[in-house]
Structures are given as C-alpha cells and as structure tokens.
Design an enzyme around this catalytic site. Structure first.
Site, short mmCIF file in Angstrom:
data_model
loop_
_atom_site.label_atom_id
_atom_site.label_comp_id
_atom_site.label_asym_id
_atom_site.label_seq_id
_atom_site.Cartn_x
_atom_site.Cartn_y
_atom_site.Cartn_z
N LYS A 199 0.85 -1.36 -0.07
CA LYS A 199 -0.11 -0.07 0.14
C LYS A 199 0.90 1.10 0.03
O LYS A 199 1.59 1.41 0.89
CB LYS A 199 -0.78 0.17 1.39
CG LYS A 199 -1.98 1.05 0.89
CD LYS A 199 -2.79 1.61 2.47
CE LYS A 199 -1.82 2.67 3.00
NZ LYS A 199 -1.92 3.96 2.23
N GLY A 251 6.09 4.57 9.07
CA GLY A 251 5.50 5.61 9.25
C GLY A 251 5.41 6.34 10.35
O GLY A 251 6.51 6.07 11.11
N GLU A 254 2.89 7.36 15.90
CA GLU A 254 1.46 7.39 16.24
C GLU A 254 0.48 6.53 15.56
O GLU A 254 0.02 5.41 16.21
CB GLU A 254 0.57 8.67 15.66
CG GLU A 254 -0.61 8.93 16.42
CD GLU A 254 -1.16 10.21 15.74
OE1 GLU A 254 -0.41 10.98 15.33
OE2 GLU A 254 -2.44 10.49 15.90
N GLU A 273 9.18 0.80 11.45
CA GLU A 273 9.93 1.93 10.97
C GLU A 273 9.25 3.27 11.37
O GLU A 273 8.47 3.48 10.45
CB GLU A 273 10.61 1.75 9.76
CG GLU A 273 11.46 0.48 9.41
CD GLU A 273 12.62 0.14 10.26
OE1 GLU A 273 13.25 1.33 10.74
OE2 GLU A 273 13.20 -0.92 10.15
N CYS A 307 12.72 10.40 8.36
CA CYS A 307 12.60 10.08 9.59
C CYS A 307 13.78 10.36 10.14
O CYS A 307 13.81 10.63 11.51
CB CYS A 307 12.32 8.66 9.34
SG CYS A 307 13.72 7.64 8.59
N GLU A 405 8.39 15.23 16.59
CA GLU A 405 8.90 15.20 14.93
C GLU A 405 8.12 16.28 14.19
O GLU A 405 7.07 15.94 14.24
CB GLU A 405 8.73 13.95 14.54
CG GLU A 405 9.19 13.60 13.19
CD GLU A 405 8.98 12.08 12.53
OE1 GLU A 405 7.96 11.58 12.64
OE2 GLU A 405 9.82 11.55 11.94
P1 NAD Z 1 1.60 8.10 8.46
O1 NAD Z 1 1.63 7.20 9.44
O2 NAD Z 1 0.67 9.12 8.55
O3 NAD Z 1 1.29 7.38 7.13
C1 NAD Z 1 2.22 6.25 6.84
C2 NAD Z 1 1.35 4.98 5.84
O4 NAD Z 1 0.40 4.32 6.70
C3 NAD Z 1 0.60 5.70 4.70
O5 NAD Z 1 0.58 4.62 3.83
C4 NAD Z 1 -0.96 5.92 5.33
O6 NAD Z 1 -1.92 5.87 4.31
C5 NAD Z 1 -1.07 4.72 6.31
N1 NAD Z 1 -2.03 5.05 7.31
C6 NAD Z 1 -2.20 6.18 7.96
N2 NAD Z 1 -3.08 5.94 9.06
C7 NAD Z 1 -3.28 4.76 9.18
C8 NAD Z 1 -3.79 3.85 9.95
N3 NAD Z 1 -4.72 4.41 10.80
N4 NAD Z 1 -3.92 2.60 9.71
C9 NAD Z 1 -3.17 1.88 8.81
N5 NAD Z 1 -2.38 2.78 7.89
C10 NAD Z 1 -2.39 4.05 7.96
O7 NAD Z 1 3.00 8.88 8.18
P2 NAD Z 1 3.55 9.68 7.13
O8 NAD Z 1 2.90 10.92 7.18
O9 NAD Z 1 3.13 9.19 5.87
O10 NAD Z 1 5.05 9.66 7.02
C11 NAD Z 1 5.90 10.38 7.79
C12 NAD Z 1 6.43 9.41 8.99
O11 NAD Z 1 7.03 8.21 8.40
C13 NAD Z 1 7.13 10.05 10.07
O12 NAD Z 1 6.84 9.95 10.97
C14 NAD Z 1 8.54 9.50 9.54
O13 NAD Z 1 9.47 9.53 10.45
C15 NAD Z 1 8.03 7.92 9.17
N6 NAD Z 1 9.11 7.42 8.70
C16 NAD Z 1 9.96 6.36 9.17
C17 NAD Z 1 11.13 5.84 8.48
C18 NAD Z 1 11.96 4.88 9.25
O14 NAD Z 1 12.55 3.94 8.31
N7 NAD Z 1 12.00 4.81 10.55
C19 NAD Z 1 11.26 5.99 7.30
C20 NAD Z 1 10.31 7.08 6.37
C21 NAD Z 1 9.46 7.63 7.09
#
Ligand code: NAD
Length: 502
Positions: A199, A251, A254, A273, A307, A405
């Site tokens: 996804k 992601g 939260e 991650e 991240c 963050e």
């Molecule tokens: P997000 O958590 O809002 O979304 C990430 C993914 O999860 C998206 O595909 C989104 O559609 C999906 N999603 C959102 N809510 C959901 C739910 N309730 N249930 C299931 N899926 C859901 O994050 P974002 O804004 O897309 O990305 C930024 C975040 O990702 C930052 O916190 C960043 O630090 C983190 N990130 C971490 C790494 C790592 O390797 N540690 C790498 C890249 C990004």
C-alpha cells in the site's frame, strides 16, 4: 549565475500519466476499484492534479488477500528455485535502472523532491536493494544443533532449522521516499518467498504503480505482488485482516501504535520503522565547515521530511555562535523551486496538509519563546507547498519543537557545555532512530556513540544509508531493522525439525 535547462519530461511519463485514472494491481491484473472509488494525486510544486488513482476499498483488500493466500499456497513464487528468484529480482533492478530517468522524474513530480536527489540517491538505492536481496535468495539457510537430550542421554537425534516465508505480507509505506520505502520491503520479502500486498501512501502512489508495471515485465509471477493505493482506511483493512500474516509498516509513531493494536486479532508478525527526532552533535574540535554543511543537510535534506532528520543540532558552547551564524547563512541562501528545475536546491513539502502541520510547529515554537533566526514563512513566488528553511535558537529541551517530530524544514540549534550534558539531553526524547557526532577525538566519538540510545549513529557524517546497513530505531522509533541481513529475519519464520535416530 547560469540557469541550467530543465529536463524535458520523459516520453514514457506522458503515456503513464495519460492512463489516468490509474488502476490498482490486484490478483495479477490492472483493475478499477470495486466501487469505482478514486482519489486525486497532486504535483506539490504547483498544487495541480497529476492523476486520479483508483482507491483500494475494504472490499478490494478482501479480494487481494484472498488472491494472495491462493498465490502463497498454490502459486509458483514461494516454491520457485532460489536461483530463479534471484534472476527475477535482478531483472527488476535492471528494468528500474533502464527506466531510471522516467522513474526519478515521476518521483519528483508526485513527491516534490529535488530531481538530482531522486535520480542520484533514491533510485540507485532502490536498484541496489533489489540486487542485494537477489543475492540473499540463495543464502537463506538454517542451522544444525548438537542435541543434548538431558532426560535421555543415550538418545540419538539430528536437529536442524529451516527458514520459511511468513506468508501474506502487507507492506504499508509513507510518502517521503515512496520507491525506496517500497523497495526496502519488497526486495527482502520477495527474496524470502513471500507474497506481498503493497500500500503506497495516498500522497504518492504513482511511482509505485509504475514499479508494478516493471515487476510484471520482469516476469514476476502474477499475484506475487499486488499494489493497493489508498489512505488510512486501506491501511486499516490490511492491518486488521485475519488472513494477513505480517505487517511491515513505515510511518509515524502514532499510526505505528495503532497498527500494533490492529494486528493483535490474529497476532500478525509486525515490523515498524517509525518517527525520529535525531540529535546532531557538534563538538568544538570538529572540522566545523564540514560539520555545518552536514548539519544543514541533516536538517533540510528532502525538505526535512526524513525520519532520521537531524532536527536537534547540539553545538558546544565555545563554537555555538559561529556555527549557528553559518548554518543560518546557508539556509538563507538556499534556492527553492520545483524539483524538476536543475537549479533548485530545495523543493516543496509534499502537501498542503503537511505544510500546515509544519507551520503549526513554527507557531508553537514562537509562542513558547524560541527565537526565529530565519524562515518560518512561505516564499511568495510559488503556488505550490513551499516553506523557507527555518532555524530556531533559545529553544528549551521540553518545548514541542524540541521533542516532537516536525517532518519539515525546521532546525533547532541548542548549545551545550559538556559531553555528559549533551548525552543526557540527546537521549531525552521518546525517539531513538538516529544520531550524529562530529569530533576529531576518537575517544569522545566512542564515548558519545556508546551512550546514545539510537539505532543508527553516524560519526563525522550524517544521513548515510546502504542496502547492507541495518536501519531502524530504539524506543518509540520502531521495532526491528530493515535493510542488511537482519531484514531476512523479518520475512521468515524459523521451523525447527527433530529427526529421531534411535
Ligand atoms: P503516516 O503514519 O501518516 O502514514 C504512513 C502510511 O500509513 C501511509 O501509507 C498511510 O496511508 C498509512 N496509514 C495512515 N493511517 C493509518 C492507519 N490508521 N492504519 C493503517 N495505515 C495507516 O506517516 P506519513 O506522514 O506518511 O510519513 C511520515 C512518517 O514516516 C514520519 O513519522 C517518518 O519519521 C516516518 N518514516 C520512518 C522511516 C523509518 O525508516 N524509520 C522512514 C520513512 C518515514
């Protein structure tokens, strides 16, 4: 200053984008959503719609999971000879390389990132991830054990383990490095013989859909990977599905916590991650010019949407003024613009929503008494979601901008006196993804490195990653490590076998 020519759009891009609304890849076919549901995806540099995309509804997720189960049980991929798997993964890498210009432009158009970074950092990492894990397919093996049987000392047995695929893997990825995050999951999951439901983030589905076309061209058996565009509802349907065996999530922290709860129904395997608030520590004896460049890149690379962003820059008091001044000077000089313009050094944020979120943090920093040295506002000449790079001083460790963050171009610069003090303060957030330390004194570098509660520590550099290098965090930055050989554990189960020889 010479103005370089913007590259003309790759001819394949016109073909790809004209195929809007883009279909999802379900059960080996490119299909519309079961209810015809669609969403728009944008070019963040202009705010214009790039394409419409069919959204995978819970009904589509059910269909896809059913197809994935069948493929896992009866399809060819899980049983395919490991050398044959390697050839297909390598072919995917070759096709990505062949189409690198088109894919980098698409990544830039949909995410906003600077084309140079997409072309020379993201895409090479994507390619090498597939190649690295192609190499692993022939090396995934178990162990044998010198069995002791203390309750029956004369018993004879031969015991061994094999590593088997977990099964149906759902990979949920964010928008900041769309293809890279997908590759970090697809390549090891496929190398281990799993089937994958991917996804992409709702903001950036396009490059992943194009990758699906290339995987098909490479001869990946139908249904081995399915691509299900959509937002949180699609993610929730996957995370709570009783027949998904594993969730691999990248992601926010939260959402990561929600994923854990949703996975509990069938005790899915979960790897996470998550977010970070990385400290970037500059000691007075460091090569300051290089450290400042690194602090700049650490905080502002990819518009700060990393991240591992080094958004807390700790500077030893003796050199605090000098370092801050030069950092601000660099930030003020940055050339903002559309990522496709070769003169651009910083592109837009991914969305209006993300820019509003970042601006909320800037307001909170000001309100809590931090001092803004530059940025904090929008450049007036663009229509898209741009923000000027922002530097705060007079920041207290407990302020929201120092604890949470921000995921945008905002750095806080904090002075410190001693190593003990900076170690304690660097560790004082709920996160533990990455950290950097700059010093010419190897003993100090080791002392800080040992004491930092972070999954990744860079000494005299920052932001480096590699397909061979384990990536992941301590504390609320996640569970497990992606990339490198540790990823094999994420996508396999251990089966222990006891052969009675009596
Ligand atoms: P997000 O958590 O809002 O979304 C990430 C993914 O999860 C998206 O595909 C989104 O559609 C999906 N999603 C959102 N809510 C959901 C739910 N309730 N249930 C299931 N899926 C859901 O994050 P974002 O804004 O897309 O990305 C930024 C975040 O990702 C930052 O916190 C960043 O630090 C983190 N990130 C971490 C790494 C790592 O390797 N540690 C790498 C890249 C990004």
């Amino acid at each position: 200053m010479d103005t370089l020519q913007a590259p003309s759009l790759h001819p394949n891009l016109a073909r790809f984008l004209s195929g809007s609304p883009k279909k999802m890849w379900l059960g080996g076919k490119w299909v519309e959503s079961s209810q015809g549901k669609k969403f728009k995806t944008y070019n963040p540099a202009t705010g214009e719609v790039l394409a419409e995309v069919y959204e995978a509804t819970p009904t589509d997720v059910n269909l896809a999971v059913k197809a994935a189960q069948e493929t896992f049980e009866k399809g060819s991929w899980p049983k395919l000879n490991s050398a044959e798997k390697a050839k297909i993964l390598w072919k995917i890498a070759d096709l990505i390389e062949k189409n690198i210009d088109e894919l980098s432009q698409l990544e830039t158009l949909n995410n906003g990132k600077v084309l140079r970074e997409a072309r020379y950092a993201d895409l090479p990492m994507v390619i090498e991830n597939f190649r690295y894990f192609a190499g692993w397919t022939t090396k995934i093996s178990g162990e044998t054990f010198p069995t002791t049987t203390p309750y029956a000392p004369k018993a004879q047995a031969f015991t061994y383990t094999v590593r088997e695929p977990v099964g149906v893997v759902a990979a949920i990825v964010p928008w900041n490095f769309p293809l890279q995050m997908a590759a970090w999951k697809l390549a090891p999951a496929l190398a281990c013989g799993n089937v994958v439901l991917l996804k992409p983030a709702e903001q950036t589905p396009l490059s992943t859909l194009r990758l699906g076309e290339l995987m098909e061209e490479a001869g990946l058996p139908p249904g081995t990977v399915q691509i299900l565009p959509g937002g949180p509802d699609t993610g929730k349907a996957l995370a709570s599905h009783p027949h998904v065996d594993k969730i691999s999530f990248t992601g926010s922290t939260e959402v990561g916590k929600e994923i854990v709860k949703m996975s509990a129904g069938n005790l899915k395997r979960v790897s996470l991650e998550l977010g970070g608030k990385s400290p970037h520590i500059i000691l007075a004896d460091a090569d300051l010019d290089t450290a400042i460049k690194s602090a700049y890149m650490g905080a502002f690379y990819n518009q700060g949407q990393c991240c591992c962003a080094g958004s807390r820059v700790f500077v030893e008091k003796k050199v605090f003024e000098a370092v801050t001044e030069k950092l601000v000077e660099r930030a003020k000089k940055v050339r903002l613009g559309p990522g496709l313009d070769p003169n651009t050094q910083m592109g837009p944020l991914v969305s209006e929503e993300q820019r509003n979120r970042v601006e909320g943090y800037i307001q909170s920093g000001k309100k809590e008494g931090a001092k803004l040295l530059c940025g904090g506002d929008r450049p007036s000449q663009f229509k898209g979601y741009f923000m000027n790079p922002t530097v705060f001083v007079d920041v207290k460790d407990e302020m929201h901008i120092a604890q949470e963050e921000i995921f945008g171009p905002v750095a806080t610069v904090l002075p410190f006196d001693s190593l003990e003090e900076v170690i304690q303060r660097a560790n004082a957030t709920p996160y533990g993804l990455a950290a950097g330390v700059w010093t010419k004194d190897i003993k100090k570098a080791f002392k800080v490195t040992q004491a930092l509660r972070a999954g990744i520590v860079w000494i005299n550099t920052f932001n480096c990653a590699d397909p061979t290098f384990p990536w992941g965090g301590f504390k609320q930055s996640g569970w497990n490590r992606e990339t490198g050989h540790e990823a094999i554990r994420l996508y396999t189960e251990t089966k222990a076998v006891w052969v009675d020889l009596n």
